[in-house]
Write a protein that holds these residues in place. Structure first.
Motif, PDB file in Angstrom:
ATOM      1  N   UNK A 296      19.877  19.843  -8.988  1.00  0.00           N
ATOM      2  CA  UNK A 296      20.886  18.968  -8.396  1.00  0.00           C
ATOM      3  C   UNK A 296      20.215  17.918  -7.514  1.00  0.00           C
ATOM      4  N   UNK A 297      19.216  18.349  -6.725  1.00  0.00           N
ATOM      5  CA  UNK A 297      18.490  17.406  -5.866  1.00  0.00           C
ATOM      6  C   UNK A 297      17.821  16.318  -6.702  1.00  0.00           C
ATOM      7  N   UNK A 298      17.211  16.720  -7.818  1.00  0.00           N
ATOM      8  CA  UNK A 298      16.551  15.746  -8.697  1.00  0.00           C
ATOM      9  C   UNK A 298      17.581  14.800  -9.328  1.00  0.00           C
ATOM     10  N   UNK A 299      18.731  15.343  -9.697  1.00  0.00           N
ATOM     11  CA  UNK A 299      19.778  14.506 -10.290  1.00  0.00           C
ATOM     12  C   UNK A 299      20.250  13.461  -9.293  1.00  0.00           C
ATOM     13  N   UNK A 300      20.387  13.859  -8.026  1.00  0.00           N
ATOM     14  CA  UNK A 300      20.786  12.905  -6.986  1.00  0.00           C
ATOM     15  C   UNK A 300      19.756  11.780  -6.890  1.00  0.00           C
ATOM     16  N   UNK A 301      18.484  12.149  -6.902  1.00  0.00           N
ATOM     17  CA  UNK A 301      17.417  11.144  -6.793  1.00  0.00           C
ATOM     18  C   UNK A 301      17.395  10.211  -7.991  1.00  0.00           C
ATOM     19  N   UNK A 302      17.430  10.774  -9.194  1.00  0.00           N
ATOM     20  CA  UNK A 302      17.273   9.957 -10.396  1.00  0.00           C
ATOM     21  C   UNK A 302      18.519   9.146 -10.748  1.00  0.00           C
ATOM     22  N   UNK A 303      19.655   9.450 -10.092  1.00  0.00           N
ATOM     23  CA  UNK A 303      20.846   8.626 -10.261  1.00  0.00           C
ATOM     24  C   UNK A 303      20.963   7.570  -9.163  1.00  0.00           C
ATOM     25  N   UNK A 304      20.037   7.581  -8.221  1.00  0.00           N
ATOM     26  CA  UNK A 304      20.113   6.656  -7.095  1.00  0.00           C
ATOM     27  C   UNK A 304      19.265   5.422  -7.342  1.00  0.00           C
ATOM     28  N   UNK A 305      19.365   4.462  -6.417  1.00  0.00           N
ATOM     29  CA  UNK A 305      18.520   3.271  -6.526  1.00  0.00           C
ATOM     30  C   UNK A 305      17.094   3.538  -6.064  1.00  0.00           C
ATOM     31  N   UNK A 306      16.792   4.794  -5.730  1.00  0.00           N
ATOM     32  CA  UNK A 306      15.441   5.190  -5.341  1.00  0.00           C
ATOM     33  C   UNK A 306      14.694   5.849  -6.502  1.00  0.00           C
ATOM     34  N   UNK A 307      15.258   5.821  -7.688  1.00  0.00           N
ATOM     35  CA  UNK A 307      14.718   6.611  -8.788  1.00  0.00           C
ATOM     36  C   UNK A 307      13.289   6.234  -9.169  1.00  0.00           C
ATOM     37  N   UNK A 308      12.878   4.996  -8.874  1.00  0.00           N
ATOM     38  CA  UNK A 308      11.507   4.596  -9.188  1.00  0.00           C
ATOM     39  C   UNK A 308      10.548   4.929  -8.055  1.00  0.00           C
ATOM     40  N   UNK A 309      11.077   5.410  -6.951  1.00  0.00           N
ATOM     41  CA  UNK A 309      10.261   5.802  -5.799  1.00  0.00           C
ATOM     42  C   UNK A 309       9.992   7.310  -5.852  1.00  0.00           C
ATOM     43  N   UNK A 310       9.143   7.806  -4.963  1.00  0.00           N
ATOM     44  CA  UNK A 310       8.747   9.222  -5.058  1.00  0.00           C
ATOM     45  C   UNK A 310       9.897  10.198  -4.819  1.00  0.00           C
ATOM     46  N   UNK A 311       9.857  11.302  -5.571  1.00  0.00           N
ATOM     47  CA  UNK A 311      10.689  12.473  -5.283  1.00  0.00           C
ATOM     48  C   UNK A 311       9.718  13.573  -4.873  1.00  0.00           C
ATOM     49  N   UNK A 312       9.751  13.952  -3.619  1.00  0.00           N
ATOM     50  CA  UNK A 312       8.769  14.887  -3.065  1.00  0.00           C
ATOM     51  C   UNK A 312       9.475  16.168  -2.633  1.00  0.00           C
ATOM     52  N   UNK A 313       8.890  17.294  -2.971  1.00  0.00           N
ATOM     53  CA  UNK A 313       9.480  18.600  -2.646  1.00  0.00           C
ATOM     54  C   UNK A 313       8.547  19.414  -1.766  1.00  0.00           C
ATOM     55  N   UNK A 314       9.101  20.133  -0.819  1.00  0.00           N
ATOM     56  CA  UNK A 314       8.320  21.087  -0.034  1.00  0.00           C
ATOM     57  C   UNK A 314       9.122  22.379   0.083  1.00  0.00           C
ATOM     58  N   UNK A 315       8.456  23.499  -0.221  1.00  0.00           N
ATOM     59  CA  UNK A 315       9.089  24.815  -0.122  1.00  0.00           C
ATOM     60  C   UNK A 315       8.879  25.343   1.286  1.00  0.00           C
ATOM     61  N   UNK A 316       9.905  25.265   2.107  1.00  0.00           N
ATOM     62  CA  UNK A 316       9.791  25.641   3.515  1.00  0.00           C
ATOM     63  C   UNK A 316       9.523  27.130   3.704  1.00  0.00           C
ATOM     64  N   UNK A 317       9.916  27.940   2.727  1.00  0.00           N
ATOM     65  CA  UNK A 317       9.744  29.389   2.860  1.00  0.00           C
ATOM     66  C   UNK A 317       8.338  29.842   2.504  1.00  0.00           C
ATOM     67  N   UNK A 318       7.557  28.983   1.856  1.00  0.00           N
ATOM     68  CA  UNK A 318       6.248  29.409   1.351  1.00  0.00           C
ATOM     69  C   UNK A 318       5.112  29.138   2.321  1.00  0.00           C
ATOM     70  N   UNK A 319       5.402  28.482   3.455  1.00  0.00           N
ATOM     71  CA  UNK A 319       4.340  28.064   4.365  1.00  0.00           C
ATOM     72  C   UNK A 319       4.582  28.604   5.769  1.00  0.00           C
ATOM     73  N   UNK A 320       3.479  28.890   6.468  1.00  0.00           N
ATOM     74  CA  UNK A 320       3.589  29.271   7.872  1.00  0.00           C
ATOM     75  C   UNK A 320       4.016  28.057   8.686  1.00  0.00           C
ATOM     76  N   UNK A 321       4.388  28.274   9.940  1.00  0.00           N
ATOM     77  CA  UNK A 321       4.855  27.160  10.776  1.00  0.00           C
ATOM     78  C   UNK A 321       3.798  26.068  10.894  1.00  0.00           C
ATOM     79  N   UNK A 322       2.528  26.463  11.132  1.00  0.00           N
ATOM     80  CA  UNK A 322       1.451  25.477  11.296  1.00  0.00           C
ATOM     81  C   UNK A 322       1.238  24.678  10.023  1.00  0.00           C
ATOM     82  N   UNK A 323       1.179  25.365   8.887  1.00  0.00           N
ATOM     83  CA  UNK A 323       0.965  24.681   7.614  1.00  0.00           C
ATOM     84  C   UNK A 323       2.153  23.800   7.246  1.00  0.00           C
ATOM     85  N   UNK A 324       3.360  24.280   7.520  1.00  0.00           N
ATOM     86  CA  UNK A 324       4.554  23.492   7.202  1.00  0.00           C
ATOM     87  C   UNK A 324       4.596  22.214   8.026  1.00  0.00           C
ATOM     88  N   UNK A 325       4.239  22.309   9.304  1.00  0.00           N
ATOM     89  CA  UNK A 325       4.220  21.117  10.150  1.00  0.00           C
ATOM     90  C   UNK A 325       3.241  20.085   9.602  1.00  0.00           C
TER      91      UNK A 325
END
Length: 464
Positions: A181-210
């Protein structure tokens, strides 16, 4: 990474100051060195993003300085400064890692053009690294496989909100397709040619996530040997997906709130304020209102993220979509594995439609992929999904029937048909069903007891 620190190496005082003035006027921090040894000492201590290096200097020549810099930091961009008589040498140096050269004397416009090209190159390098690390993600896939009214409303909602910059909070169980759904929102927007970047907040410690979100400066902490561009910078002018947002710490929540409100931040260990234009889509499989009541999630951050809420129903609440999804993945993995799987029989499809799919669409996708890979005929059969059948939560399916048979009856038929194929060999049947022999015996004893009970009830009824 964008250019911030520039090192100018030239034995000519006027040449150094002329170039330094141009670079400083364009907003960059500049360090100066008059020879190779001084330059290497400065570079080793403070680092830099871009080096303007004169080819002809007394003592250590430009070629040797280039080789030393590339040994210390291969990612540092080196631009050579040369006169007409040394262009051939400059070309040779480019083969050894220099990015470009400019011919003396040069104008401020030429310097600014070089810096602009370097900045664009660095941004492309970082984006390409990100996309290569996520090359297994099917960017073009849209969550369009549905006839369910709730899902169709969600698709309409995506089309309406895509062009806005409003933050979106996508909620739903694990495996329901929140990232799609997040990707669909991006690719239907006027930002579709710009980056779509993902970060998994649950996979990183606080220091690494920051560090992943905001980046860090060289030396910000042990192991930070070079400057690192964070996901907010990579996603500038595009979309940033914060996956499993409920897992971030209170400290990161506070910093994230500031970015959402002011659209600016500083890298870890840095002082320079960086402005960004990023569309935020956050996902969670938790109830954030409950997390707020527990004191685990900031209420103000919740309302910043939940400008547009989207809730994805679990697959068990839209069973009419299961045949669509099964056939889609059947075709997809048949093509990928060069396997001819023409069909899936009615009984098997009926069973798959009744299974509760606790892992939702992700589980269905994996199950079909495994069945296609392991299939030895031109169609999928019920026995290939025996592990689903054995572990089905029948308590949640008391009211579900297929062709007049409850799920327990389907399981029973499967076990008896498997025993028939193995000539009554319980050990082999258990292996095919992917259960223990003990479990198989317990189920057979249960069926035997049920048959005896039914026989007794029928006998009593006849006697009456």
């Amino acid at each position: 990474m964008s250019i911030e620190k520039v090192l100018v190496i030239d034995d000519d005082l006027l040449g150094r100051e002329y170039l330094a003035e141009t670079v400083t006027r364009n907003g960059y921090e500049v360090a100066l060195a008059s020879d190779g040894l001084q330059a290497l000492a400065s570079f080793s201590k403070n680092g830099c993003d871009l080096v303007f290096l004169d080819m002809k200097m007394p003592g250590m020549c430009g070629m040797e300085v280039l080789e030393r810099i590339k040994t210390i930091s291969p990612e540092t961009v080196v631009v050579l400064m040369t006169a007409y008589g040394t262009i051939e040498t400059a070309v040779e140096a480019m083969k050894k890692g220099a990015y470009d050269y400019i011919i003396k004397p040069f104008s401020p416009d030429q310097v600014e053009l070089v810096i602009a090209r370097v900045n664009e190159r660095q941004k492309l390098i970082m984006e390409n690294r990100y996309w290569r690390s996520n090359a297994n993600v099917d960017e073009k896939m849209n969550p369009v496989f549905s006839t369910n009214s709730k899902m169709l409303q969600i698709y309409e909602q995506i089309n309406r909100i895509a062009q806005s910059k409003a933050s979106v909070l996508v909620q739903g169980e694990s495996g329901t397709g929140k990232e799609l759904v997040a990707r669909a929102i991006h690719f239907h927007s006027n930002r579709y040619e710009k980056p779509f970047i993902r970060v998994n907040c649950a996979a990183l410690t606080e220091t690494l996530l920051e560090s992943e979100l905001f980046g860090h400066e060289r030396g910000a902490y042990t192991g930070a040997i070079s400057k690192h561009m964070g996901r907010f910078e990579l996603a500038n002018d595009g979309t940033l997906l914060l996956d499993e947002i409920s897992e971030i710490s209170p400290n990161i929540q506070a910093k994230l709130l500031r970015v959402l409100e002011e659209e600016e931040f500083e890298r870890v260990g840095g002082e320079k304020t960086i402005k960004v234009d990023v569309r935020i889509v956050a996902t969670t499989n938790r109830n954030l209102l409950e997390e707020i009541r527990k004191g685990a999630f900031r209420e103000d951050l919740y309302y910043r993220l939940n400008v547009v809420p989207i809730y994805l129903p679990p697959l068990r609440e839209r069973r009419e979509d299961i045949p669509l999804l099964v056939n889609h993945y059947l075709k997809k993995y048949s093509l990928e594995n060069s396997t001819i799987v023409k069909s899936i029989d009615t009984a098997t499809m009926d069973y798959l439609c009744q299974y509760n799919w606790p892992g939702n669409v992700r589980e269905l996708k994996n199950v079909i992929q495994r069945a296609v890979v392991m299939n030895s005929s031109d169609g999928l059969q019920l026995e290939q999904f025996s592990d689903l059948c054995i572990h089905q939560d029948t308590k949640r399916l008391e009211d579900i029937w297929t062709d007049g048979k409850a799920i327990e009856d389907v399981e029973r038929d499967l076990i008896y048909s498997t025993l028939e194929k193995t000539g009554g060999n319980k050990t082999r049947a258990a292996e095919l069903l992917k259960i223990t022999t003990r479990t198989l015996r317990n189920k057979l004893n249960k069926y035997d007891a049920a048959d005896k009970s039914l026989y007794q009830r029928e006998t009593i009824s006849c006697e009456k």
